[in-house]
Design a protein around this motif. Structure first.
Motif, PDB file in Angstrom:
ATOM      1  N   GLN A 114    -106.544  29.835  40.306  1.00  0.00           N
ATOM      2  CA  GLN A 114    -105.397  28.943  40.457  1.00  0.00           C
ATOM      3  C   GLN A 114    -104.078  29.705  40.516  1.00  0.00           C
ATOM      4  O   GLN A 114    -104.039  30.929  40.355  1.00  0.00           O
ATOM      5  N   TRP A 115    -102.980  28.966  40.738  1.00  0.00           N
ATOM      6  CA  TRP A 115    -101.660  29.565  40.884  1.00  0.00           C
ATOM      7  C   TRP A 115    -100.635  28.777  40.065  1.00  0.00           C
ATOM      8  O   TRP A 115    -100.936  27.712  39.529  1.00  0.00           O
ATOM      9  N   VAL A 116     -99.428  29.343  39.977  1.00  0.00           N
ATOM     10  CA  VAL A 116     -98.349  28.702  39.226  1.00  0.00           C
ATOM     11  C   VAL A 116     -97.077  28.689  40.054  1.00  0.00           C
ATOM     12  O   VAL A 116     -96.917  29.468  40.999  1.00  0.00           O
ATOM     13  N   ASN A 117     -96.178  27.787  39.717  1.00  0.00           N
ATOM     14  CA  ASN A 117     -94.806  27.844  40.208  1.00  0.00           C
ATOM     15  C   ASN A 117     -94.000  28.662  39.203  1.00  0.00           C
ATOM     16  O   ASN A 117     -93.939  28.318  38.022  1.00  0.00           O
ATOM     17  N   PHE A 118     -93.409  29.723  39.683  1.00  0.00           N
ATOM     18  CA  PHE A 118     -92.680  30.675  38.846  1.00  0.00           C
ATOM     19  C   PHE A 118     -91.190  30.443  39.074  1.00  0.00           C
ATOM     20  O   PHE A 118     -90.685  30.597  40.192  1.00  0.00           O
ATOM     21  N   HIS A 119     -90.474  30.069  38.016  1.00  0.00           N
ATOM     22  CA  HIS A 119     -89.048  29.766  38.121  1.00  0.00           C
ATOM     23  C   HIS A 119     -88.233  30.949  37.602  1.00  0.00           C
ATOM     24  O   HIS A 119     -88.269  31.263  36.411  1.00  0.00           O
ATOM     25  N   PRO A 137     -84.810  33.175  36.616  1.00  0.00           N
ATOM     26  CA  PRO A 137     -83.577  32.821  35.903  1.00  0.00           C
ATOM     27  C   PRO A 137     -82.432  32.407  36.826  1.00  0.00           C
ATOM     28  O   PRO A 137     -81.535  31.662  36.404  1.00  0.00           O
ATOM     29  N   ASP A 138     -82.442  32.864  38.096  1.00  0.00           N
ATOM     30  CA  ASP A 138     -81.355  32.530  39.020  1.00  0.00           C
ATOM     31  C   ASP A 138     -81.572  31.200  39.736  1.00  0.00           C
ATOM     32  O   ASP A 138     -80.800  30.829  40.621  1.00  0.00           O
ATOM     33  N   GLY A 139     -82.621  30.466  39.378  1.00  0.00           N
ATOM     34  CA  GLY A 139     -82.860  29.155  39.970  1.00  0.00           C
ATOM     35  C   GLY A 139     -83.870  29.130  41.092  1.00  0.00           C
ATOM     36  O   GLY A 139     -84.332  28.059  41.494  1.00  0.00           O
ATOM     37  N   VAL A 140     -84.235  30.277  41.631  1.00  0.00           N
ATOM     38  CA  VAL A 140     -85.236  30.357  42.689  1.00  0.00           C
ATOM     39  C   VAL A 140     -86.624  30.131  42.084  1.00  0.00           C
ATOM     40  O   VAL A 140     -86.894  30.554  40.956  1.00  0.00           O
ATOM     41  N   SER A 141     -87.495  29.448  42.819  1.00  0.00           N
ATOM     42  CA  SER A 141     -88.873  29.272  42.367  1.00  0.00           C
ATOM     43  C   SER A 141     -89.824  29.642  43.498  1.00  0.00           C
ATOM     44  O   SER A 141     -89.529  29.414  44.674  1.00  0.00           O
ATOM     45  N   ARG A 142     -90.955  30.232  43.135  1.00  0.00           N
ATOM     46  CA  ARG A 142     -91.972  30.623  44.104  1.00  0.00           C
ATOM     47  C   ARG A 142     -93.357  30.397  43.517  1.00  0.00           C
ATOM     48  O   ARG A 142     -93.539  30.426  42.293  1.00  0.00           O
ATOM     49  N   ALA A 143     -94.327  30.187  44.397  1.00  0.00           N
ATOM     50  CA  ALA A 143     -95.718  30.032  43.985  1.00  0.00           C
ATOM     51  C   ALA A 143     -96.387  31.397  43.955  1.00  0.00           C
ATOM     52  O   ALA A 143     -96.351  32.125  44.951  1.00  0.00           O
ATOM     53  N   VAL A 203     -93.536  41.880  47.542  1.00  0.00           N
ATOM     54  CA  VAL A 203     -92.073  41.897  47.607  1.00  0.00           C
ATOM     55  C   VAL A 203     -91.642  42.176  49.036  1.00  0.00           C
ATOM     56  O   VAL A 203     -91.937  43.234  49.596  1.00  0.00           O
ATOM     57  N   GLY A 204     -90.954  41.203  49.634  1.00  0.00           N
ATOM     58  CA  GLY A 204     -90.460  41.362  50.994  1.00  0.00           C
ATOM     59  C   GLY A 204     -88.946  41.405  51.031  1.00  0.00           C
ATOM     60  O   GLY A 204     -88.321  42.108  50.237  1.00  0.00           O
ATOM     61  N   VAL A 205     -88.358  40.592  51.926  1.00  0.00           N
ATOM     62  CA  VAL A 205     -86.896  40.625  52.084  1.00  0.00           C
ATOM     63  C   VAL A 205     -86.252  39.270  51.787  1.00  0.00           C
ATOM     64  O   VAL A 205     -85.047  39.131  51.918  1.00  0.00           O
ATOM     65  N   GLY A 206     -87.002  38.284  51.408  1.00  0.00           N
ATOM     66  CA  GLY A 206     -86.458  36.951  51.177  1.00  0.00           C
ATOM     67  C   GLY A 206     -85.811  36.799  49.811  1.00  0.00           C
ATOM     68  O   GLY A 206     -85.751  37.731  49.004  1.00  0.00           O
ATOM     69  N   ARG A 207     -85.359  35.576  49.542  1.00  0.00           N
ATOM     70  CA  ARG A 207     -84.678  35.302  48.262  1.00  0.00           C
ATOM     71  C   ARG A 207     -85.611  35.510  47.078  1.00  0.00           C
ATOM     72  O   ARG A 207     -85.201  36.023  46.035  1.00  0.00           O
ATOM     73  N   GLY A 208     -86.857  35.072  47.232  1.00  0.00           N
ATOM     74  CA  GLY A 208     -87.805  35.256  46.146  1.00  0.00           C
ATOM     75  C   GLY A 208     -88.018  36.717  45.816  1.00  0.00           C
ATOM     76  O   GLY A 208     -88.085  37.101  44.639  1.00  0.00           O
ATOM     77  N   ARG A 241     -89.496  30.228  33.375  1.00  0.00           N
ATOM     78  CA  ARG A 241     -90.243  28.992  33.232  1.00  0.00           C
ATOM     79  C   ARG A 241     -91.394  28.976  34.239  1.00  0.00           C
ATOM     80  O   ARG A 241     -91.260  29.487  35.353  1.00  0.00           O
ATOM     81  N   VAL A 242     -92.496  28.376  33.843  1.00  0.00           N
ATOM     82  CA  VAL A 242     -93.694  28.340  34.676  1.00  0.00           C
ATOM     83  C   VAL A 242     -94.237  26.922  34.720  1.00  0.00           C
ATOM     84  O   VAL A 242     -94.371  26.271  33.676  1.00  0.00           O
ATOM     85  N   ASP A 243     -94.544  26.425  35.925  1.00  0.00           N
ATOM     86  CA  ASP A 243     -95.223  25.144  36.110  1.00  0.00           C
ATOM     87  C   ASP A 243     -96.653  25.391  36.544  1.00  0.00           C
ATOM     88  O   ASP A 243     -96.922  26.305  37.328  1.00  0.00           O
ATOM     89  N   GLY A 244     -97.557  24.547  36.077  1.00  0.00           N
ATOM     90  CA  GLY A 244     -98.926  24.658  36.552  1.00  0.00           C
ATOM     91  C   GLY A 244     -99.916  24.493  35.427  1.00  0.00           C
ATOM     92  O   GLY A 244     -99.577  24.028  34.327  1.00  0.00           O
ATOM     93  N   PRO A 245    -101.156  24.880  35.697  1.00  0.00           N
ATOM     94  CA  PRO A 245    -101.631  25.539  36.912  1.00  0.00           C
ATOM     95  C   PRO A 245    -101.950  24.544  38.033  1.00  0.00           C
ATOM     96  O   PRO A 245    -102.143  23.364  37.785  1.00  0.00           O
TER      97      PRO A 245
END
Length: 216
Positions: free
Chosen positions: A35-40, A42-48, A67-72, A86-90
């Motif tokens: 499974q996976w999580v939504n990772f929040h 500290p700057d407000g960005v969230s990614r799965a 790690v690429g070039v986007g905001r995440g 903060r973490v949402d899930g799973p």
């Protein structure tokens, strides 16, 4: 479920790939392997992000991140050990069926090996008797989690091969025909996987496939 976690370690597994270990101080974080999580951040960005560790240690979870070039990715680079997130899930259905006795074959590309690692470690920890084959196409020949898979392969607990996925599928066509198959990775990898399977007359629609989206 949303919970607070502390970053305990950030490790570079390969160029552009980091493993983030987070620990939970309030309650253990229970999940199913794969499974996976939504990772929040500290700057407000969230990614799965997919969980790479096994569920036998719910007080700490390892996440494998490209790690690429986007905001995440920019947010990942600003993380430091000791910080709070903060973490949402799973979430997610990329889990091995418990009621299917067939051998398991995993087709993984790049960081798609992370949920496969979680599942395989879980199968070993629970003494699951099903045969396991891991066919892995790494990025730029960096074999992620070799320290976990290689000893298991040498001991005969699993089959672990790496290389171009079409070559691996052709080489293991007999195993694929008699197994429960799960494939995971970025869209381009899954497109090539479907093409290689179709060329051998194998119906990929009966498999579990999970996309990580476009390659970052």
């Amino acid at each position: 479920m949303r919970t607070t976690a502390t970053i305990t370690e950030i490790e570079e597994l390969a160029p552009g790939i980091r493993q983030i270990t987070i620990s939970f101080t309030e309650t253990p974080f229970h999940f199913r392997s794969g499974q996976w999580v939504n990772f929040h951040f500290p700057d407000g960005v969230s990614r799965a992000y997919t969980i790479a560790s096994a569920p036998q240690r719910p007080e700490a979870v390892q996440l494998c991140v490209r790690v690429g070039v986007g905001r995440g990715s920019q947010s990942v680079q600003r993380l430091e050990a000791g910080g709070t997130v903060r973490v949402d899930g799973p979430y997610g259905d990329f889990v091995a069926p418990s009621d299917d006795g067939r051998p398991l074959v995993f087709l993984a590309g790049d960081t798609g090996i992370a949920p496969v690692r979680s599942i395989v470690l879980d199968l070993i920890a629970t003494n699951d008797e099903r045969a396991v084959t891991v066919l892995y196409e790494p990025d730029h020949r960096y074999i992620l989690y070799a320290a976990d898979f290689d000893p298991l392969a040498r001991a005969g607990r699993i089959v672990h091969e790496s290389g171009p996925i079409d070559t691996l599928i052709e080489r293991n066509r007999k195993a694929l025909n008699g197994s429960f198959v799960m494939a995971v990775g970025f869209d381009s990898f899954l497109d090539r996987t479907r093409g290689a399977l179709e060329a051998l007359g194998i119906d990929w629609r009966e498999m579990i496939m999970e996309s990580f989206g476009p390659q970052p």
